[in-house]
Scaffold this motif. Structure first.
Motif: not given
Length: 265
Positions: A243, A246, A253, A257
């Motif tokens: 989490y 990235t 991610h 997003d």
């Protein structure tokens, strides 16, 4: 067939694997302090109540990981709706068997605006779940379960049937990793065990209200980062560093997003 077996079979037929029972007298034997106000005890709400039957339904981990998002918002609403339907059906089936029973709605506070003024409901399904042996409290003020960690919602049926209580979970399921404390965007949590930790419910409610205006409430961040739950093995999410990193987990991610870019202003 005992009434307990009948309830388990009824739940199984509805696809409910998480169910537990707690005699209402358990509310009179506090597990910790502060405790549930007496006005919120089962037989203060429904005087005929002898047993609380509690069910749990999961919110799927990959959906929670997108939170706050329209995807999590919709699944959250679906689970709440199912809980209300299932508990109503269980109460109705028990009534048909001669056991006077009622279901308690999943949310008993009205709206987020009301919750901001008074962050409480007329009945705590979380405490009922703990008393029915389904989980223990974590530092994020949520009930942790072995199957889904805190990624589960609960509903309750109060019945006049006398049913043997399930064993309590004696050892806390919380690992005290403080991932939820660090991740909270409004710093509402503390590095203390429940109930010693003083959760800032007002800050949490204020954030929910803001997210609600963007069509992506509730928040969900503290429950998605919790490492507890067999669902992490199922979905291959055992390393919660994903989490924050990235790099190695870029594809995740990117997916989160993408979802977050839809459904809100």
């Amino acid at each position: 067939m005992t009434i307990r077996d009948f309830i388990i079979r009824t739940c199984t037929d509805m696809g409910i694997s998480c169910v537990g029972c707690a005699a209402v007298i358990r509310w009179e034997q506090p597990l910790f302090f502060p405790w549930v106000p007496e006005s919120c005890y089962p037989n203060a709400i429904y005087p005929e109540a002898q047993t609380a039957v509690v069910i749990g339904l999961p919110v799927h981990l990959p959906v929670v990981e997108t939170a706050p998002s329209i995807w999590y918002r919709e699944e959250y609403k679906i689970v709440n709706s199912l809980l209300d339907q299932y508990t109503w059906r269980i109460a109705t089936v028990l009534n048909d068997q001669g056991y006077a029973s009622v279901s308690i709605p999943r949310d008993g506070y009205g709206s987020i605006t009301v919750l901001q003024k008074n962050p409480a409901a007329f009945f705590s399904h979380r405490h009922a779940a703990v008393l029915a042996g389904l989980g223990t409290f974590g530092r994020n003020n949520m009930v942790l379960t072995r199957a889904w960690g805190p990624r589960v919602r609960f509903g309750t049926v109060l019945t006049s049937a006398r049913i043997e209580s399930d064993a309590l979970i004696e050892s806390s399921l919380c690992t005290r990793c403080n991932a939820c404390v660090r991740a909270c965007p409004v710093h509402a949590l503390e590095e203390e065990d429940y109930p010693e930790s003083k959760t800032n419910k007002k800050a949490c409610a204020d954030r929910s209200a803001a997210l609600n205006g963007e069509y992506r409430s509730p928040c969900g961040i503290c429950i998605k980062v919790c490492p507890v739950g067999a669902d992490r093995d199922l979905f291959n999410r055992t390393d919660i560093r994903m989490y924050d990193d990235t790099g190695a987990w870029k594809k995740y991610h990117d997916a989160w997003d993408h979802v977050r870019s839809f459904g809100s202003d």
